[in-house]
Design a protein around this motif. Structure first.
Motif, PDB file in Angstrom:
ATOM      1  N   ILE A 144       2.939  58.082  13.614  1.00  0.00           N
ATOM      2  CA  ILE A 144       2.941  56.735  13.033  1.00  0.00           C
ATOM      3  C   ILE A 144       4.382  56.380  12.673  1.00  0.00           C
ATOM      4  O   ILE A 144       5.212  57.276  12.488  1.00  0.00           O
ATOM      5  CB  ILE A 144       2.047  56.645  11.774  1.00  0.00           C
ATOM      6  N   PRO A 145       4.694  55.101  12.561  1.00  0.00           N
ATOM      7  CA  PRO A 145       6.079  54.717  12.265  1.00  0.00           C
ATOM      8  C   PRO A 145       6.489  55.053  10.829  1.00  0.00           C
ATOM      9  O   PRO A 145       5.754  54.777   9.880  1.00  0.00           O
ATOM     10  CB  PRO A 145       6.092  53.206  12.484  1.00  0.00           C
ATOM     11  N   PHE A 146       7.638  55.672  10.716  1.00  0.00           N
ATOM     12  CA  PHE A 146       8.394  55.842   9.481  1.00  0.00           C
ATOM     13  C   PHE A 146       7.735  56.766   8.447  1.00  0.00           C
ATOM     14  O   PHE A 146       6.637  57.278   8.638  1.00  0.00           O
ATOM     15  CB  PHE A 146       8.768  54.489   8.904  1.00  0.00           C
ATOM     16  N   TYR A 147       8.490  56.990   7.401  1.00  0.00           N
ATOM     17  CA  TYR A 147       8.169  58.027   6.427  1.00  0.00           C
ATOM     18  C   TYR A 147       8.773  57.639   5.080  1.00  0.00           C
ATOM     19  O   TYR A 147       9.483  56.630   4.961  1.00  0.00           O
ATOM     20  CB  TYR A 147       8.743  59.378   6.897  1.00  0.00           C
ATOM     21  N   TYR A 148       8.504  58.465   4.086  1.00  0.00           N
ATOM     22  CA  TYR A 148       9.077  58.267   2.754  1.00  0.00           C
ATOM     23  C   TYR A 148       9.972  59.457   2.429  1.00  0.00           C
ATOM     24  O   TYR A 148       9.590  60.608   2.617  1.00  0.00           O
ATOM     25  CB  TYR A 148       7.979  58.155   1.699  1.00  0.00           C
ATOM     26  N   SER A 149      11.166  59.189   1.940  1.00  0.00           N
ATOM     27  CA  SER A 149      12.090  60.235   1.523  1.00  0.00           C
ATOM     28  C   SER A 149      11.810  60.588   0.067  1.00  0.00           C
ATOM     29  O   SER A 149      11.946  59.740  -0.825  1.00  0.00           O
ATOM     30  CB  SER A 149      13.538  59.756   1.667  1.00  0.00           C
ATOM     31  N   LEU A 150      11.408  61.839  -0.189  1.00  0.00           N
ATOM     32  CA  LEU A 150      11.088  62.244  -1.558  1.00  0.00           C
ATOM     33  C   LEU A 150      12.264  62.088  -2.514  1.00  0.00           C
ATOM     34  O   LEU A 150      12.094  61.587  -3.636  1.00  0.00           O
ATOM     35  CB  LEU A 150      10.574  63.683  -1.576  1.00  0.00           C
ATOM     36  N   PRO A 151      13.482  62.529  -2.160  1.00  0.00           N
ATOM     37  CA  PRO A 151      14.595  62.356  -3.091  1.00  0.00           C
ATOM     38  C   PRO A 151      14.859  60.899  -3.464  1.00  0.00           C
ATOM     39  O   PRO A 151      15.196  60.596  -4.613  1.00  0.00           O
ATOM     40  CB  PRO A 151      15.787  62.960  -2.335  1.00  0.00           C
ATOM     41  N   LEU A 157      25.370  46.550  21.877  1.00  0.00           N
ATOM     42  CA  LEU A 157      25.028  47.489  22.943  1.00  0.00           C
ATOM     43  C   LEU A 157      23.523  47.588  23.182  1.00  0.00           C
ATOM     44  O   LEU A 157      23.078  47.650  24.331  1.00  0.00           O
ATOM     45  CB  LEU A 157      25.596  48.874  22.611  1.00  0.00           C
ATOM     46  N   TYR A 158      22.743  47.646  22.101  1.00  0.00           N
ATOM     47  CA  TYR A 158      21.302  47.862  22.234  1.00  0.00           C
ATOM     48  C   TYR A 158      20.484  46.604  21.997  1.00  0.00           C
ATOM     49  O   TYR A 158      19.263  46.642  22.098  1.00  0.00           O
ATOM     50  CB  TYR A 158      20.857  48.951  21.252  1.00  0.00           C
ATOM     51  N   ASP A 159      21.177  45.507  21.630  1.00  0.00           N
ATOM     52  CA  ASP A 159      20.491  44.245  21.347  1.00  0.00           C
ATOM     53  C   ASP A 159      19.418  44.442  20.289  1.00  0.00           C
ATOM     54  O   ASP A 159      18.292  43.949  20.406  1.00  0.00           O
ATOM     55  CB  ASP A 159      19.877  43.671  22.628  1.00  0.00           C
ATOM     56  N   ALA A 160      19.778  45.178  19.221  1.00  0.00           N
ATOM     57  CA  ALA A 160      18.831  45.459  18.147  1.00  0.00           C
ATOM     58  C   ALA A 160      19.577  45.656  16.838  1.00  0.00           C
ATOM     59  O   ALA A 160      20.660  46.254  16.816  1.00  0.00           O
ATOM     60  CB  ALA A 160      18.006  46.708  18.465  1.00  0.00           C
ATOM     61  N   ALA A 161      18.981  45.186  15.760  1.00  0.00           N
ATOM     62  CA  ALA A 161      19.532  45.416  14.428  1.00  0.00           C
ATOM     63  C   ALA A 161      19.028  46.749  13.901  1.00  0.00           C
ATOM     64  O   ALA A 161      17.821  47.011  13.921  1.00  0.00           O
ATOM     65  CB  ALA A 161      19.126  44.288  13.484  1.00  0.00           C
ATOM     66  N   PRO A 162      19.917  47.637  13.424  1.00  0.00           N
ATOM     67  CA  PRO A 162      19.494  48.953  12.945  1.00  0.00           C
ATOM     68  C   PRO A 162      19.203  48.947  11.450  1.00  0.00           C
ATOM     69  O   PRO A 162      19.404  47.935  10.766  1.00  0.00           O
ATOM     70  CB  PRO A 162      20.724  49.820  13.242  1.00  0.00           C
ATOM     71  N   LEU A 163      18.723  50.077  10.943  1.00  0.00           N
ATOM     72  CA  LEU A 163      18.594  50.306   9.509  1.00  0.00           C
ATOM     73  C   LEU A 163      19.672  51.296   9.082  1.00  0.00           C
ATOM     74  O   LEU A 163      19.867  52.315   9.739  1.00  0.00           O
ATOM     75  CB  LEU A 163      17.218  50.876   9.160  1.00  0.00           C
ATOM     76  N   HIS A 164      20.350  51.007   8.000  1.00  0.00           N
ATOM     77  CA  HIS A 164      21.378  51.921   7.488  1.00  0.00           C
ATOM     78  C   HIS A 164      20.913  52.445   6.132  1.00  0.00           C
ATOM     79  O   HIS A 164      21.423  52.080   5.082  1.00  0.00           O
ATOM     80  CB  HIS A 164      22.720  51.209   7.379  1.00  0.00           C
ATOM     81  N   ASN A 165      19.902  53.313   6.174  1.00  0.00           N
ATOM     82  CA  ASN A 165      19.330  53.877   4.956  1.00  0.00           C
ATOM     83  C   ASN A 165      18.633  55.194   5.305  1.00  0.00           C
ATOM     84  O   ASN A 165      18.890  55.758   6.372  1.00  0.00           O
ATOM     85  CB  ASN A 165      18.364  52.886   4.294  1.00  0.00           C
ATOM     86  N   GLU A 166      17.749  55.662   4.447  1.00  0.00           N
ATOM     87  CA  GLU A 166      17.120  56.962   4.677  1.00  0.00           C
ATOM     88  C   GLU A 166      16.205  56.988   5.901  1.00  0.00           C
ATOM     89  O   GLU A 166      15.806  58.069   6.365  1.00  0.00           O
ATOM     90  CB  GLU A 166      16.328  57.395   3.436  1.00  0.00           C
ATOM     91  N   LEU A 167      15.870  55.836   6.450  1.00  0.00           N
ATOM     92  CA  LEU A 167      15.000  55.776   7.628  1.00  0.00           C
ATOM     93  C   LEU A 167      15.782  55.606   8.930  1.00  0.00           C
ATOM     94  O   LEU A 167      15.194  55.392   9.989  1.00  0.00           O
ATOM     95  CB  LEU A 167      14.010  54.612   7.492  1.00  0.00           C
ATOM     96  N   CYS A 168      17.105  55.738   8.859  1.00  0.00           N
ATOM     97  CA  CYS A 168      17.947  55.343   9.991  1.00  0.00           C
ATOM     98  C   CYS A 168      17.711  56.177  11.247  1.00  0.00           C
ATOM     99  O   CYS A 168      17.825  55.663  12.361  1.00  0.00           O
ATOM    100  CB  CYS A 168      19.419  55.381   9.595  1.00  0.00           C
ATOM    101  N   HIS A 169      17.375  57.456  11.100  1.00  0.00           N
ATOM    102  CA  HIS A 169      17.243  58.287  12.298  1.00  0.00           C
ATOM    103  C   HIS A 169      16.010  57.905  13.128  1.00  0.00           C
ATOM    104  O   HIS A 169      16.078  57.844  14.357  1.00  0.00           O
ATOM    105  CB  HIS A 169      17.207  59.770  11.918  1.00  0.00           C
ATOM    106  N   GLU A 170      14.897  57.652  12.447  1.00  0.00           N
ATOM    107  CA  GLU A 170      13.732  57.227  13.225  1.00  0.00           C
ATOM    108  C   GLU A 170      13.925  55.812  13.754  1.00  0.00           C
ATOM    109  O   GLU A 170      13.549  55.521  14.896  1.00  0.00           O
ATOM    110  CB  GLU A 170      12.444  57.301  12.411  1.00  0.00           C
TER     111      GLU A 170
END
Length: 367
Positions: A306-313, A162-175
């Motif tokens: 800026i792109p992305f972040y770090y998940s503390l847990p 649908l979006y012609d893009a590969a997603p991330l399936h991890n803690e960064l998935c929403h951004e």
């Protein structure tokens, strides 16, 4: 009769009927109204492209002063509800159409400089046709996607399709999902010689919403296309990378040498206009919006662009230590000379321009 009326802002709509209305999505609508107010332009022609009850377009008219709003609703039962709600708010029904976005966009002679798209599911069936009714001087385009399973990677094949893009399936998935969404709009707009400027993005519940300005011209278009790129995620050390490019520039993590999981194409550019974000917060405060909505808008305003972040847990589990104070980690990062902030995309996430090694050091100091 009063018990059948739902009131939100200055709008009133009937609770019963065929049109869907989610009261829990009020924060999204409040921020949208604040955004339109922040534009400071009452002479806008608006299109509520997926009207349902019509509450968004009604609020834009009554609260933000948008006098000329058209409403589209394809479902006959929901369209009847829309007409009732327009009458209830003393608004004319002549600009309400019982038709699809595709049919309307390919038959109307008008165009719009404020378009709201809030469909059930994804935006991909509609964006191309809506670009046909963009105003000659440009358009403010607000789009919501609720197909988060697709954009966040649990249905990765559908995202590619649908979006012609590969997603991330991890803690960064929403951004990553938001950047895929914005990137899709940018690439579709480019086919109409339209460039984009992102004013805001909103990640709330299962909603991803982008607030975008579309501008005509080759310069604006090429500037947008040059902001497309790829993200990389290292499963070993949890470092994340994102840069504008026509193809991934590296497949290995520069911190630990691990192989990167790649996502994209996606939007690698700015996700916020500082002036707009500040005006949205002010408009929400002036309207006495719910405190949780104002806090969400403040987080959007204050997070690093800026792109992305770090998940503390995720990092503390990797380090095999207990939970720690986010504020202490942010303070330690800032003392080291880097910038850091909270993020709307993860209540336990930290945005920072520090390296993964510097973030780990800040975590250890906070123990």
């Amino acid at each position: 009769m009063a018990s059948e009326i739902y009131t939100e802002g200055m709008a009133r709509v009937y609770k019963t009927g065929n049109a869907f209305l989610n009261p829990e999505a009020r924060a999204s609508r409040d921020i949208s109204v604040a955004f339109v107010k922040a534009l400071g332009r009452s002479r806008l022609t608006g299109l509520d492209a997926t009207a349902a009850t019509g509450i968004r377009g009604i609020r834009y008219s009554l609260e933000a002063g948008i006098e000329d709003v058209a409403f589209l609703e394809i479902n006959e039962g929901a369209y009847a509800d829309l007409l009732r709600n327009l009458k209830l708010n003393s608004m004319p029904i002549g600009n309400a159409f019982n038709t699809s976005i595709q049919e309307f966009a390919n038959t109307t002679k008008g165009n719009f400089n404020l378009i709201d798209l809030d469909p059930f599911g994804g935006i991909t069936p509609y964006v191309y046709d809506l670009m046909k009714v963009v105003g000659s001087g440009g358009t403010y385009f607000m789009a919501t996607a609720t197909d988060t399973a697709v954009l966040c990677g649990s249905e990765s094949k559908a995202c590619v399709r649908l979006y012609d893009a590969a997603p991330l399936h991890n803690e960064l998935c929403h951004e990553a999902g938001m950047r895929i969404l914005v990137g899709y709009i940018a690439r579709t707009a480019a086919q109409f010689n339209l460039g984009i400027r992102v004013h805001l993005t909103l990640s709330y519940m299962h909603y991803m919403r982008a607030f975008i300005e579309l501008s005509r011209g080759n310069g604006a278009t090429m500037s947008s296309i040059s902001s497309m790129g790829y993200a990389g995620y290292c499963k070993n050390c949890r470092a994340a990378y994102c840069e504008a490019s026509n193809a991934p520039k590296t497949y290995l993590c520069t911190s630990c040498g691990g192989r990167l999981q790649l996502a994209g194409k996606l939007w690698a550019g700015s996700m916020r206009d500082n002036g707009t974000a500040g005006e949205v917060v002010k408009a929400l405060e002036d309207a006495r919006a719910e405190r949780k909505t104002i806090k969400l808008a403040e987080t959007i305003r204050d997070e690093l662009d800026i792109p992305f972040y770090y998940s503390l847990p995720v990092l503390t589990r990797r380090l095999r230590i207990g939970s720690i104070s986010m504020s202490k980690v942010i303070d330690n990062i800032e003392k080291s000379g880097s910038a850091a902030s909270k993020t709307q995309f993860d209540k336990d996430g930290i945005k920072t321009d520090a390296s993964i090694d510097e973030v780990i050091e800040a975590i250890n100091k906070a123990r």
